[in-house]
Motif scaffolding. Structure first.
Motif, PDB file in Angstrom:
ATOM      1  N   UNK A 134     -17.950 -33.759   9.683  1.00 39.59           N
ATOM      2  CA  UNK A 134     -18.244 -32.568   9.655  1.00 39.59           C
ATOM      3  C   UNK A 134     -19.763 -32.222   9.185  1.00 39.59           C
ATOM      4  N   UNK A 135     -20.047 -30.938   9.689  1.00 35.53           N
ATOM      5  CA  UNK A 135     -21.315 -30.718   9.245  1.00 35.53           C
ATOM      6  C   UNK A 135     -21.587 -29.144   9.057  1.00 35.53           C
ATOM      7  N   UNK A 149     -20.972 -35.111   6.639  1.00 35.72           N
ATOM      8  CA  UNK A 149     -20.260 -36.346   6.108  1.00 35.72           C
ATOM      9  C   UNK A 149     -19.163 -36.787   7.103  1.00 35.72           C
ATOM     10  N   UNK A 150     -18.716 -37.821   6.546  1.00 38.94           N
ATOM     11  CA  UNK A 150     -17.866 -38.543   7.695  1.00 38.94           C
ATOM     12  C   UNK A 150     -17.040 -39.324   6.855  1.00 38.94           C
ATOM     13  N   UNK A 162     -18.999 -40.964   3.510  1.00 40.23           N
ATOM     14  CA  UNK A 162     -20.454 -40.749   3.032  1.00 40.23           C
ATOM     15  C   UNK A 162     -20.563 -39.226   3.214  1.00 40.23           C
ATOM     16  N   UNK A 163     -21.512 -38.674   2.250  1.00 40.78           N
ATOM     17  CA  UNK A 163     -21.967 -37.231   2.458  1.00 40.78           C
ATOM     18  C   UNK A 163     -23.494 -37.315   2.201  1.00 40.78           C
ATOM     19  N   UNK A 164     -24.244 -36.402   2.831  1.00 41.31           N
ATOM     20  CA  UNK A 164     -25.649 -36.349   2.656  1.00 41.31           C
ATOM     21  C   UNK A 164     -25.880 -34.666   2.917  1.00 41.31           C
ATOM     22  N   UNK A 165     -26.658 -34.335   2.110  1.00 41.49           N
ATOM     23  CA  UNK A 165     -27.141 -32.810   2.029  1.00 41.49           C
ATOM     24  C   UNK A 165     -28.650 -32.716   1.883  1.00 41.49           C
ATOM     25  N   UNK A 189     -27.489 -37.877  -1.108  1.00 44.56           N
ATOM     26  CA  UNK A 189     -26.417 -38.461  -0.767  1.00 44.56           C
ATOM     27  C   UNK A 189     -25.757 -39.654  -1.219  1.00 44.56           C
ATOM     28  N   UNK A 190     -24.574 -39.961  -0.888  1.00 46.60           N
ATOM     29  CA  UNK A 190     -23.910 -41.113  -1.222  1.00 46.60           C
ATOM     30  C   UNK A 190     -22.905 -41.860  -0.420  1.00 46.60           C
ATOM     31  N   UNK A 191     -22.666 -42.937  -0.317  1.00 48.21           N
ATOM     32  CA  UNK A 191     -21.697 -43.542   0.416  1.00 48.21           C
ATOM     33  C   UNK A 191     -20.612 -44.482  -0.266  1.00 48.21           C
TER      34      UNK A 191
END
Length: 748
Positions: A134-135, A149-150, A162-165, A189-191
């Protein structure tokens, strides 16, 4: 795929992740699945607020699907679907109706406010049964927030996320900071159970964590942005990463976007990726003239598995000097290998390599340093240069070319210089060429005749042996002359020359059990007499390693059993030597006598590594064939690992016999060398039990010091019991150990 449609255009939120041959099938778990057959037709037709982009028909797993991609827009609000469909399950009686949705995007555009989001259900990689992403984008005039993130789930339940912003100013306004360092954007972000692919130097500028999830210069739909991000991040069990990014400017003259990524777990790597743009003059606006712009992509990375420390600097697209038509190119690469399959190797390259240098597959290939300028349609000027240093050679060179073309007339000037020096073995190749010419076309009756006049010289010099060749071009006359010795094949290096290039051809390494807390004087004394270092016998481990593969490994003269894939012979490609026998012999001695390692139950194992094909592969008749072969040779025997057995610790002191407690009594008499006259203060025995209480209390007070000593010994790797008693039992027993008060005397 069949396509048809009109020229109608609108915001297409559905474009970007459909591939035309695979349509997601949620099934019972929501996981996409491949289809046996599919066909789709692109319409791109608008019917009022409704736009239909594509209609598809597919069949898979016994289900016949009818799918549609489209969007509905009303008053700035848009809802787009991808892979929305109905299906009939032909394997059931009566056929059951199935539904599916591959992607959904929503956008609210009410200037100056923009809110959009997307959700996709992608086909997971093999072994996974779910992959969703999603975004979300929220933008107002002063601030924009983007997040993506996915989530992936493997068939055995392992999950990857993982998420990134990002937070940034759409107009480039300052978020905080003084003019020399004005921050305009932040990201992070992090994974979890996730890994990031290391971008190539030419990919840094387009890397999503550097170029933003949705780069304004190359706007993408939410579904497209998610699809691009998924091409960089993949699920990997046991891997974790974090990323922190910053976008800033310096006096609006230098603009930089950078991100630091650290990945750790079973393997680890650290990367600093960024792009810096320099514009001159800094205040050139939409109506001003920009005289120069330089976009620089930077990649600093350490990859532990490869033992690689790398720095890449590349001139990015859009760089020019004085004129946008004067395009700049170039790259710098500095690579050092401290381990992996190429330990001790290095390369420094500015603009690439000499044309006759056979670049190993693991070497970087930066673009030529230069420019290409076309001030108008008739003139083209190009220049390029390079230099490089490797453990075996040094090279430099460059070229300049200018052409003029106008109707039937052409003129040109070219010059080049290339120098290649090899020192193991020594060889030099010098190449210089200059040419100037003009050509024009003459029309005689119905025939066009091209007349070309060129004057130039080519000069090539080599050694050893010293010689060369010169070629002179004058109009239609061309002749060559030789001097010195004729050119011969570059001599192959000897074993002495080749082995000198190997990093630590043979070494012994202490892996476990080395005592580090040894007195300095002890270390100095052992160094003077060349004595070996002190080690602990508990689990002591050491290894031998050769930089070349072995065909046989022996310990104290006895061959070890090797893997069946280890070849009977090896090759040394730089020396052009096939079918070489390589013996790795290890001897363990104690006091000059061979020590029975295996009889004492020491653990012995052969170590294997992957070594470069460029060194140990079969000799090649054509060096270009190296580009089509594997860069590493697997299962190369390189040494032994030998470990002393761990000590077996008991749970008790064991039985104590009366023999162990036997003593020899002494007959009453005078003690030798004893002064019969008492000296010193007179001892006294207190009437109360204060001395015994003092002894018991002192035992308890020493518990802290004993605990410190326990931890110090444990840090040295010594075998100790799991528990460290607080000494309370000893303090209580002190009351019973003494039958009377001890006598006390003043200290002298």
């Amino acid at each position: 795929m069949v396509s048809s449609g009109s020229s109608n255009s609108s915001t297409d939120l559905t474009e970007g992740v459909r591939n035309g041959t695979i349509i997601a099938d949620p099934g019972s778990e929501g996981a996409p699945a491949p289809l046996d057959a599919s066909v789709s037709v692109e319409l791109r037709q608008r019917f009022g607020p409704l736009q239909v982009d594509r209609i598809g028909l597919a069949y898979g797993k016994g289900v016949l699907w009818l799918t549609v991609d489209g969007a509905l827009s009303v008053a700035g609000f848009t809802v787009a679907v991808q892979g929305l469909g109905l299906g009939l399950d032909l394997d059931t009686t009566p056929p059951e109706v199935r539904t599916r949705l591959e992607g959904l995007a929503v956008e609210l555009a009410r200037p100056p406010v923009l809110i959009s989001g997307a959700f996709v259900n992608r086909m997971p990689p093999p072994g996974y049964d779910l992959m969703v992403g999603g975004q979300l984008v929220v933008q107002i005039p002063a601030l924009a927030i983007t997040a993506a993130g996915v989530y992936q789930r493997r068939s055995d339940g392992m999950a990857s996320l993982f998420l990134f912003g990002e937070v940034y100013s759409p107009s480039g306004a300052s978020l905080f900071g003084p003019p020399p360092f004005t921050v305009t954007g932040l990201s992070g972000g992090f994974g979890l159970n996730s890994s990031i692919r290391v971008p190539a130097p030419s990919e840094v500028g387009s890397f999503p964590l550097v170029a933003r999830l949705n780069d304004p210069s190359q706007p993408l739909t939410p579904l497209q942005a998610l699809d691009r991000l998924l091409s960089w991040v993949s699920a990997a069990e046991g891997q974790y990463w974090i990323a922190v990014g910053l976008q800033f400017t310096s006096f609006r003259f230098i603009e930089t976007r950078a991100v630091v990524v650290a990945e750790f777990g079973a393997s680890w790597k650290v990367m600093l990726l960024g792009r810096t743009s320099i514009t001159f003059p800094r205040n050139a606006g939409a109506v001003g003239t920009v005289h120069a712009r330089l976009n620089i992509d930077v990649r600093l990375a350490y990859i532990h598995d490869e033992g690689l420390l790398a720095m890449d600097v590349v001139v990015g697209p859009g760089s020019f000097l004085f004129d946008p038509a004067c395009e700049l190119t170039g790259g710098i690469a500095v690579y050092v290998w401290t381990g992996g399959s190429n330990p001790g190797d290095f390369v420094i390259s500015i603009g690439g390599y000499h044309r006759d240098f056979h670049r190993p597959p693991h070497y970087p290939n930066p673009p030529r340093l230069g420019f290409s300028w076309a001030p108008d349609s008739k003139i083209l000027i190009k220049a390029e240069a390079y230099t490089a240093l490797t453990p075996s050679s040094f090279m430099l060179g460059g070229a300049l070319a200018a052409t003029y073309s106008s109707g039937l007339l052409q003129a040109w000037f070219t010059a080049r210089l290339n120098v290649l020096i090899r020192w193991k073995p020594f060889a030099l190749d010098f190449d210089l060429a200059i040419s100037i010419g003009v050509a024009f076309t003459v029309k005689i009756l119905f025939v066009k005749v091209r007349v070309s006049i060129e004057v130039g010289i080519d000069l090539r010099i080599w050694t050893p042996p010293f010689g060369g060749r010169g070629t002179v071009h004058v109009w239609f006359i061309s002749f060559s002359f030789d001097f010195g010795s004729r050119r011969t094949t570059v001599p192959r290096p000897t074993w002495t020359e080749f082995s000198a290039q190997l990093p630590s051809p043979l070494r012994v390494a202490l892996e476990k059990g080395l005592l580090v807390d040894v007195d300095d004087q002890e270390v100095l004394a052992r160094t003077r007499v060349d004595a070996p270092p002190l080690v602990s016998s508990a689990g002591f481990t050491f290894s031998t390693r050769a930089a070349l593969p072995s065909t046989s490994v022996t310990l104290n003269g006895t061959p070890e059993v090797l893997d069946p894939d280890v070849p009977a012979t090896i090759s040394i490609r730089p020396m052009d030597l096939p079918r070489v026998i390589s013996l790795h012999k290890v001897t363990v001695k104690r006091d000059g006598v061979e020590f029975p390692v295996k009889a004492r139950e020491w653990r012995v194992e052969v170590t294997y590594e992957s070594l470069p094909t460029a060194q140990w592969g079969q000799p090649l008749a054509n060096p270009n064939h190296a580009l089509n072969e594997d860069r590493l040779i697997d299962k190369c025997a390189t040494g032994l690992r030998i470990a002393v057995p761990e000590p077996e610790l008991g749970t008790a002191t064991g039985p104590i016999t009366t023999e162990a407690l036997r003593f020899t009594p002494l007959e009453p008499g005078s003690m030798p060398l004893r002064n019969p006259i008492p000296t010193g203060p007179q001892p006294d025995r207190p009437d109360d039990r204060s001395v015994i209480d003092l002894i018991a209390g002192s035992i308890v007070q020493t518990a802290t010091k004993r605990t410190d000593a326990f931890h110090a010994l444990s840090d040295l790797g010594l075998p100790l019991p799991d528990a460290n008693d607080a000494l309370t039992d000893y303090a209580e027993l002190a009351q019973a150990y003494f039958t009377d008060e001890p006598m006390l005397a003043a200290a002298v």
